[in-house]
Design a protein around this motif. Sequence first.
Motif, short mmCIF file in Angstrom:
data_model
loop_
_atom_site.label_atom_id
_atom_site.label_comp_id
_atom_site.label_asym_id
_atom_site.label_seq_id
_atom_site.Cartn_x
_atom_site.Cartn_y
_atom_site.Cartn_z
N ARG A 150 0.85 -1.20 0.00
CA ARG A 150 0.00 0.00 0.00
C ARG A 150 0.88 1.24 0.00
NH1 ARG A 150 -5.47 -0.25 1.14
NH2 ARG A 150 -6.19 -2.31 1.76
N CYS A 151 0.47 2.24 -0.76
CA CYS A 151 1.15 3.53 -0.75
C CYS A 151 0.99 4.13 0.64
CB CYS A 151 0.56 4.46 -1.81
SG CYS A 151 1.16 6.15 -1.73
N ARG A 152 2.06 4.71 1.17
CA ARG A 152 1.99 5.25 2.53
C ARG A 152 1.15 6.52 2.61
NH1 ARG A 152 8.06 7.24 3.59
NH2 ARG A 152 8.17 5.15 4.41
N TYR A 153 0.79 7.11 1.47
CA TYR A 153 0.04 8.36 1.47
C TYR A 153 -1.42 8.16 1.06
CZ TYR A 153 4.73 10.10 1.87
OH TYR A 153 6.01 10.31 2.30
N CYS A 154 -1.66 7.51 -0.09
CA CYS A 154 -3.04 7.35 -0.56
C CYS A 154 -3.63 6.00 -0.21
CB CYS A 154 -3.14 7.59 -2.06
SG CYS A 154 -2.35 6.32 -3.08
N LYS A 155 -2.82 5.08 0.30
CA LYS A 155 -3.24 3.75 0.76
C LYS A 155 -3.77 2.85 -0.34
CE LYS A 155 -2.31 4.83 5.00
NZ LYS A 155 -0.94 4.74 5.36
N LYS A 156 -3.45 3.14 -1.60
CA LYS A 156 -3.83 2.26 -2.69
C LYS A 156 -2.67 1.32 -2.99
CE LYS A 156 -7.25 5.23 -4.65
NZ LYS A 156 -7.73 5.96 -5.78
N PHE A 157 -2.98 0.17 -3.59
CA PHE A 157 -1.95 -0.83 -3.85
C PHE A 157 -1.10 -0.42 -5.05
CE2 PHE A 157 -4.85 -3.47 -1.38
CZ PHE A 157 -3.94 -4.07 -0.51
N ILE A 158 0.22 -0.55 -4.87
CA ILE A 158 1.17 -0.29 -5.95
C ILE A 158 2.21 -1.40 -5.94
CG2 ILE A 158 0.85 2.22 -5.98
CD1 ILE A 158 3.41 2.42 -4.30
N SER A 159 3.02 -1.48 -6.97
CA SER A 159 4.06 -2.49 -7.06
C SER A 159 5.12 -2.28 -5.98
CB SER A 159 4.72 -2.44 -8.44
OG SER A 159 5.84 -3.29 -8.48
N VAL A 160 5.70 -3.37 -5.51
CA VAL A 160 6.76 -3.29 -4.51
C VAL A 160 7.95 -2.52 -5.06
CG1 VAL A 160 8.43 -4.70 -3.23
CG2 VAL A 160 6.08 -5.41 -3.36
N SER A 170 3.31 10.33 -5.26
CA SER A 170 4.24 10.63 -4.17
C SER A 170 5.43 9.68 -4.24
CB SER A 170 3.53 10.50 -2.82
OG SER A 170 3.08 9.19 -2.65
N TRP A 171 6.57 10.16 -3.78
CA TRP A 171 7.77 9.34 -3.76
C TRP A 171 7.65 8.33 -2.63
CZ3 TRP A 171 11.46 9.34 -7.39
CH2 TRP A 171 11.50 10.42 -8.27
N GLN A 172 8.06 7.11 -2.88
CA GLN A 172 7.93 6.05 -1.89
C GLN A 172 9.16 5.92 -1.00
OE1 GLN A 172 4.94 4.30 -1.42
NE2 GLN A 172 4.40 6.04 -2.71
N ASP A 173 10.20 6.71 -1.27
CA ASP A 173 11.40 6.64 -0.42
C ASP A 173 11.34 7.60 0.75
OD1 ASP A 173 11.71 9.01 -1.75
OD2 ASP A 173 13.59 8.49 -2.72
N GLY A 174 10.22 8.31 0.94
CA GLY A 174 10.04 9.17 2.10
C GLY A 174 10.44 10.61 1.89
N ARG A 175 10.63 11.04 0.66
CA ARG A 175 11.04 12.43 0.40
C ARG A 175 10.01 13.43 0.91
NH1 ARG A 175 13.43 12.25 -5.75
NH2 ARG A 175 14.58 10.33 -5.45
N GLU A 176 8.74 13.06 0.86
CA GLU A 176 7.69 13.97 1.32
C GLU A 176 7.73 14.15 2.83
OE1 GLU A 176 7.13 11.81 -1.12
OE2 GLU A 176 6.37 13.04 -2.72
N ASP A 177 8.38 13.24 3.55
CA ASP A 177 8.44 13.32 5.01
C ASP A 177 9.58 14.19 5.51
OD1 ASP A 177 6.30 11.63 5.10
OD2 ASP A 177 7.50 9.81 5.35
N LEU A 178 10.52 14.57 4.64
CA LEU A 178 11.66 15.37 5.05
C LEU A 178 11.21 16.76 5.47
CD1 LEU A 178 14.22 14.46 2.27
CD2 LEU A 178 14.19 13.62 4.61
N PRO A 179 11.81 17.32 6.52
CA PRO A 179 11.44 18.70 6.91
C PRO A 179 11.89 19.69 5.85
CG PRO A 179 13.21 17.85 8.32
CD PRO A 179 12.78 16.73 7.42
#
Length: 196
Positions: A150-160, A170-179
């Motif tokens: 599941r995408c950590r932001y929209c909660k829809k299923f995406i490829s691993v 959204s980026w899955q490596d956590g770029r959106e979480d950086l301050p």
Amino acid sequence: MRGLDESTDVLIRVGHTASEKVKDGLGAFVNFAARDNVLEVALGLIIGNAFTKVVTSFVTDVVLPVVSLLPFLNKNMDQKFAVLSKGPNYIHGQGYNTVKQARDDGALVLAWGLFIETILNFMGVSLTLFAVAHLYMAVSHNKIIKPTVRCRYCKKFISVEAKRCLNCSSWQDGREDLPGEQEDQDDDSTLTGDRA
């Protein structure tokens, strides 16, 4: 006879328009049916139906008779049932021999043996299809079964393996979480790198 000529012209025009619409509709249907994916789906459904019949026959005709030999069953699974409400022709002490006999008499029947048989058929078809998919992937090196998260932001299923979400981008490596300060530092380092 002027009115007859006008009505004939109208009929010819209506007939010509109708034949054009039929040709257009037939052409659209042929265009739709001749697509590759439609033919693949049709072939897949036909093969899947035949495959399901083979597995169902295997479960019903081979597996369940062996299971029915167990001492606590003593009957075929499709003949295991409980009578919840007796029919008008119910004979006390004899009961009903088959589910069909009970239903024909109007009895309310809980056919738990048929339910178990259906579950076993489903499990047999599912496990066999899973095994065939894995065999195909081993032979062709083409993935059919793709692991998803599941995408950590929209909660829809995406490829691993996805780096960005297909749905919310959204980026899955956590770029959106950086301050914000961290992002500004990254931007400054890229600017100084451009100058050098």
